[in-house]
Design a protein around this motif. Structure first.
Motif, PDB file in Angstrom:
ATOM      1  N   ARG A 171      28.303 104.278  14.583  1.00 22.19           N
ATOM      2  CA  ARG A 171      27.459 103.440  14.905  1.00 22.19           C
ATOM      3  C   ARG A 171      27.188 103.285  16.387  1.00 22.19           C
ATOM      4  NH1 ARG A 171      25.516 101.057  10.304  1.00 22.19           N
ATOM      5  NH2 ARG A 171      26.815 100.448   8.646  1.00 22.19           N
ATOM      6  N   ARG A 172      28.283 103.612  17.186  1.00 17.55           N
ATOM      7  CA  ARG A 172      27.884 103.453  18.622  1.00 17.55           C
ATOM      8  C   ARG A 172      26.498 104.312  18.960  1.00 17.55           C
ATOM      9  NH1 ARG A 172      33.428 103.377  19.101  1.00 17.55           N
ATOM     10  NH2 ARG A 172      33.355 105.711  19.824  1.00 17.55           N
ATOM     11  N   HIS A 173      26.694 105.701  18.425  1.00 17.25           N
ATOM     12  CA  HIS A 173      25.668 106.590  18.380  1.00 17.25           C
ATOM     13  C   HIS A 173      24.177 106.086  17.914  1.00 17.25           C
ATOM     14  CE1 HIS A 173      27.380 110.193  20.269  1.00 17.25           C
ATOM     15  NE2 HIS A 173      28.732 109.596  19.915  1.00 17.25           N
ATOM     16  N   GLU A 174      24.318 105.618  16.733  1.00 15.73           N
ATOM     17  CA  GLU A 174      23.427 104.717  16.100  1.00 15.73           C
ATOM     18  C   GLU A 174      22.489 103.737  17.036  1.00 15.73           C
ATOM     19  OE1 GLU A 174      21.874 102.968  11.880  1.00 15.73           O
ATOM     20  OE2 GLU A 174      24.038 102.712  12.509  1.00 15.73           O
ATOM     21  N   ARG A 175      23.252 102.962  17.758  1.00 16.19           N
ATOM     22  CA  ARG A 175      22.708 101.911  18.319  1.00 16.19           C
ATOM     23  C   ARG A 175      22.118 102.683  19.708  1.00 16.19           C
ATOM     24  NH1 ARG A 175      27.705  99.167  16.899  1.00 16.19           N
ATOM     25  NH2 ARG A 175      28.628  99.943  18.869  1.00 16.19           N
ATOM     26  N   SER A 176      22.823 103.522  20.176  1.00 15.44           N
ATOM     27  CA  SER A 176      22.339 104.429  21.334  1.00 15.44           C
ATOM     28  C   SER A 176      20.848 104.969  21.211  1.00 15.44           C
ATOM     29  CB  SER A 176      23.167 105.549  21.959  1.00 15.44           C
ATOM     30  OG  SER A 176      22.756 106.145  22.967  1.00 15.44           O
ATOM     31  N   LEU A 177      21.037 105.577  19.855  1.00 13.32           N
ATOM     32  CA  LEU A 177      19.457 106.349  19.267  1.00 13.32           C
ATOM     33  C   LEU A 177      18.392 105.242  19.285  1.00 13.32           C
ATOM     34  CD1 LEU A 177      18.212 109.016  18.085  1.00 13.32           C
ATOM     35  CD2 LEU A 177      19.285 108.206  15.884  1.00 13.32           C
ATOM     36  N   GLU A 178      18.673 104.195  18.684  1.00 12.54           N
ATOM     37  CA  GLU A 178      17.701 102.900  18.466  1.00 12.54           C
ATOM     38  C   GLU A 178      17.249 102.644  19.869  1.00 12.54           C
ATOM     39  OE1 GLU A 178      19.817 100.052  16.353  1.00 12.54           O
ATOM     40  OE2 GLU A 178      19.668 100.958  14.376  1.00 12.54           O
ATOM     41  N   LYS A 179      17.935 102.751  20.992  1.00 15.75           N
ATOM     42  CA  LYS A 179      17.239 102.381  22.341  1.00 15.75           C
ATOM     43  C   LYS A 179      16.404 103.388  22.790  1.00 15.75           C
ATOM     44  CE  LYS A 179      21.482  99.665  23.020  1.00 15.75           C
ATOM     45  NZ  LYS A 179      22.788  99.419  23.944  1.00 15.75           N
ATOM     46  N   GLN A 180      16.686 104.659  22.369  1.00 10.51           N
ATOM     47  CA  GLN A 180      15.461 105.488  22.704  1.00 10.51           C
ATOM     48  C   GLN A 180      14.369 105.535  22.249  1.00 10.51           C
ATOM     49  OE1 GLN A 180      16.933 106.987  25.156  1.00 10.51           O
ATOM     50  NE2 GLN A 180      19.138 106.157  24.872  1.00 10.51           N
ATOM     51  N   LYS A 181      13.110 106.034  23.007  1.00 11.55           N
ATOM     52  CA  LYS A 181      11.659 106.313  22.414  1.00 11.55           C
ATOM     53  C   LYS A 181      11.715 107.584  21.780  1.00 11.55           C
ATOM     54  CE  LYS A 181       9.887 103.167  25.806  1.00 11.55           C
ATOM     55  NZ  LYS A 181       8.854 102.896  26.765  1.00 11.55           N
ATOM     56  N   LEU A 182      11.452 107.571  20.582  1.00 12.69           N
ATOM     57  CA  LEU A 182      11.152 108.951  19.886  1.00 12.69           C
ATOM     58  C   LEU A 182       9.904 108.704  19.118  1.00 12.69           C
ATOM     59  CD1 LEU A 182      14.658 108.610  17.659  1.00 12.69           C
ATOM     60  CD2 LEU A 182      14.233 109.884  19.972  1.00 12.69           C
ATOM     61  N   ASP A 183       9.544 110.019  18.911  1.00 13.10           N
ATOM     62  CA  ASP A 183       8.024 110.272  18.347  1.00 13.10           C
ATOM     63  C   ASP A 183       8.475 110.713  16.717  1.00 13.10           C
ATOM     64  OD1 ASP A 183       9.048 112.725  17.724  1.00 13.10           O
ATOM     65  OD2 ASP A 183       8.258 113.891  19.397  1.00 13.10           O
ATOM     66  N   GLU A 184       7.384 110.406  15.888  1.00 12.19           N
ATOM     67  CA  GLU A 184       7.498 110.530  14.662  1.00 12.19           C
ATOM     68  C   GLU A 184       8.429 111.561  14.111  1.00 12.19           C
ATOM     69  OE1 GLU A 184       3.736 110.412  12.661  1.00 12.19           O
ATOM     70  OE2 GLU A 184       3.213 108.504  13.216  1.00 12.19           O
ATOM     71  N   SER A 185       8.634 112.683  14.893  1.00  9.02           N
ATOM     72  CA  SER A 185       9.435 113.730  14.182  1.00  9.02           C
ATOM     73  C   SER A 185      10.919 113.619  14.457  1.00  9.02           C
ATOM     74  CB  SER A 185       9.096 115.114  14.970  1.00  9.02           C
ATOM     75  OG  SER A 185       9.173 115.195  16.430  1.00  9.02           O
ATOM     76  N   GLY A 186      11.307 112.563  15.200  1.00  9.03           N
ATOM     77  CA  GLY A 186      12.372 112.114  15.661  1.00  9.03           C
ATOM     78  C   GLY A 186      13.093 112.880  16.861  1.00  9.03           C
ATOM     79  N   ALA A 187      12.425 113.410  17.376  1.00 11.93           N
ATOM     80  CA  ALA A 187      12.742 114.124  18.745  1.00 11.93           C
ATOM     81  C   ALA A 187      12.256 113.473  19.826  1.00 11.93           C
ATOM     82  CB  ALA A 187      12.086 115.614  18.811  1.00 11.93           C
ATOM     83  N   PHE A 188      13.024 113.636  21.121  1.00  6.30           N
ATOM     84  CA  PHE A 188      12.527 113.086  22.289  1.00  6.30           C
ATOM     85  C   PHE A 188      11.225 113.385  22.924  1.00  6.30           C
ATOM     86  CE2 PHE A 188      17.055 112.228  22.571  1.00  6.30           C
ATOM     87  CZ  PHE A 188      16.902 110.763  22.711  1.00  6.30           C
ATOM     88  N   GLN A 189      10.359 112.866  23.289  1.00  5.47           N
ATOM     89  CA  GLN A 189       8.999 113.377  24.024  1.00  5.47           C
ATOM     90  C   GLN A 189       9.514 114.107  25.333  1.00  5.47           C
ATOM     91  OE1 GLN A 189       6.371 110.322  24.427  1.00  5.47           O
ATOM     92  NE2 GLN A 189       6.241 109.926  21.973  1.00  5.47           N
ATOM     93  N   GLN A 190       8.954 115.139  25.746  1.00  5.93           N
ATOM     94  CA  GLN A 190       9.487 115.676  26.814  1.00  5.93           C
ATOM     95  C   GLN A 190       9.497 114.842  28.132  1.00  5.93           C
ATOM     96  OE1 GLN A 190      10.652 118.782  26.788  1.00  5.93           O
ATOM     97  NE2 GLN A 190      11.202 118.805  28.890  1.00  5.93           N
ATOM     98  N   GLN A 191       8.430 114.028  28.210  1.00 10.44           N
ATOM     99  CA  GLN A 191       8.432 113.208  29.391  1.00 10.44           C
ATOM    100  C   GLN A 191       9.364 112.256  29.383  1.00 10.44           C
ATOM    101  OE1 GLN A 191       4.811 111.026  29.864  1.00 10.44           O
ATOM    102  NE2 GLN A 191       5.116 110.412  32.029  1.00 10.44           N
ATOM    103  N   THR A 192       9.639 111.672  28.162  1.00  6.67           N
ATOM    104  CA  THR A 192      10.721 110.591  28.208  1.00  6.67           C
ATOM    105  C   THR A 192      12.175 111.348  28.484  1.00  6.67           C
ATOM    106  OG1 THR A 192       9.566 109.652  26.470  1.00  6.67           O
ATOM    107  CG2 THR A 192      11.850 109.056  26.561  1.00  6.67           C
ATOM    108  N   VAL A 193      12.524 112.319  28.142  1.00  6.72           N
ATOM    109  CA  VAL A 193      13.604 113.080  28.250  1.00  6.72           C
ATOM    110  C   VAL A 193      13.934 113.424  29.729  1.00  6.72           C
ATOM    111  CG1 VAL A 193      14.780 115.380  28.239  1.00  6.72           C
ATOM    112  CG2 VAL A 193      13.386 114.680  26.052  1.00  6.72           C
ATOM    113  N   SER A 194      12.985 113.686  30.576  1.00  6.99           N
ATOM    114  CA  SER A 194      13.140 113.519  32.222  1.00  6.99           C
ATOM    115  C   SER A 194      13.383 112.281  32.722  1.00  6.99           C
ATOM    116  CB  SER A 194      11.835 114.134  32.628  1.00  6.99           C
ATOM    117  OG  SER A 194      11.548 115.629  32.274  1.00  6.99           O
TER     118      SER A 194
END
Length: 343
Positions: free
Chosen positions: A98-121
């Motif tokens: 659940r903690r990892h799920e909440r952390s994932l929800e706070k991130q900005k993801l593209d439609e493929s579920g992967a981090f955008q390169q700019q967002t990662v940096s």
């Protein structure tokens, strides 16, 4: 012409009910069944949440962010991913995922579920600055009140406005720095716990002490020593607050609760190091006495640094006094073993 009823098919326990859509293909009567599996809340027990990609609900791992196909929305598939890709987390409880799920929800993801390169940096930079703030023991507000404004001015002066706009995306608010610090702390604690469990001997020793913070609240600090990858490691394990009293029963209860929550066995504890307070070394009801009741193999030790500090109080002034001796003992901390070996 009437449409004949299709024979019923038994759904196995491994499959979830699917949404069936009937389509007329135009040339005669044709039947097409499009199955779209639905996410159920129980999949979080295997580390999976759901993401909507191209209008289709798909399972996504909260640990590695991998998105599987809609056909994988079944217990056997998500469990297979957990057991093969993340076996070290197979025994974790639901709150962990659940903690990892909440952390994932706070991130900005593209439609493929992967981090955008700019967002990662941007996210990595936020974590790095938050780590430095924590190391320097500065207030969390310093990120948005001092560090980020100065960084924006320097980047604008040296690299231009375009680079300034990129730096502007880095979040260093009070809540963000606090959340980053907590996430890094939880991650380190989980790694230490996993290393303890993966130790070839399975044994570990603990050192603990009770102290009072600036707000006069009693805090219990616990350190651990164990063997991992042919190396003896000493790590900070956890800190907890002693809400009422600081007796041996209270300390043991806090430790037992932590061990139970993280599936650490008292039987693997081979050493306990404390100061010389009666609550710790009492022969009848002291903490070390109580530990031996649940961990018979544990050896109780009086901290050597605490012994040096007590011995220095009897030294004459010409030998430096107790204050300088305590400072000298503190400087030896890195050279002394957490638990001294017998001569």
């Amino acid at each position: 012409m009437q449409l004949e009823a299709l024979p019923s098919r038994r759904i196995s326990s491994d499959e979830e009910p699917a949404v069936e859509t009937w389509k007329d293909l135009g040339a005669g009567w044709g039947v097409s069944v499009a199955k779209k599996r639905k996410y159920i809340d129980g999949y979080i027990n295997y580390g999976f949440t759901s993401i909507l990609a191209d209008g289709i609900e798909k399972p996504q791992c909260v640990l590695c962010f991998k998105v599987l196909g809609n056909d994988s929305m079944r217990p056997s598939k998500v469990k297979h991913h957990l057991m093969t890709i993340h076996p070290q987390y197979a025994q974790r409880d639901t709150d962990f995922f659940r903690r990892h799920e909440r952390s994932l929800e706070k991130q900005k993801l593209d439609e493929s579920g992967a981090f955008q390169q700019q967002t990662v940096s941007v996210v990595e930079a936020s974590y790095e600055v938050s780590l430095e703030i924590a190391k320097q023991k500065k207030p969390h507000t310093i990120g948005e009140t001092l560090i980020k404004p100065c960084a924006l001015k320097m980047v604008k002066r040296v690299l231009g406005e375009e680079s300034e706009r990129e730096i502007q995306q880095i979040s260093l608010s009070n809540d963000t720095v606090k959340r980053r610090s907590n996430e890094m702390s939880d991650d380190i604690k989980e790694k230490v716990i996993q290393e303890i469990k993966l130790s070839p001997t399975g044994m570990f020793a603990i050192q603990l002490d009770e102290s009072t913070d600036a707000s006069s609240c009693a805090q219990l600090l616990v350190f651990v020593r164990y063997v991992f990858l042919c190396d003896i490691k000493e790590e900070y394990l956890f800190r907890t607050q002693l809400e009422t009293t600081t007796t041996a029963v209270d300390v043991l209860e806090k430790l037992s609760s932590f061990f139970t929550a993280n599936r650490i066995s008292w039987e693997n504890c081979c050493g306990v190091c404390t100061d010389g307070a009666p609550a710790m070394l009492g022969s009848k009801s002291g903490f070390q006495k109580r530990v031996k009741e649940v961990a018979p193999n544990a050896k109780g030790i009086h901290c050597m640094i605490h012994r040096f500090a007590q011995a220095s109080k009897t030294l004459p002034d010409e030998l430096g006094g107790s204050g300088q001796m305590c400072q000298l003992c503190e400087s030896w901390r890195s050279e002394l073993s957490l638990f001294p070996e017998p001569l």
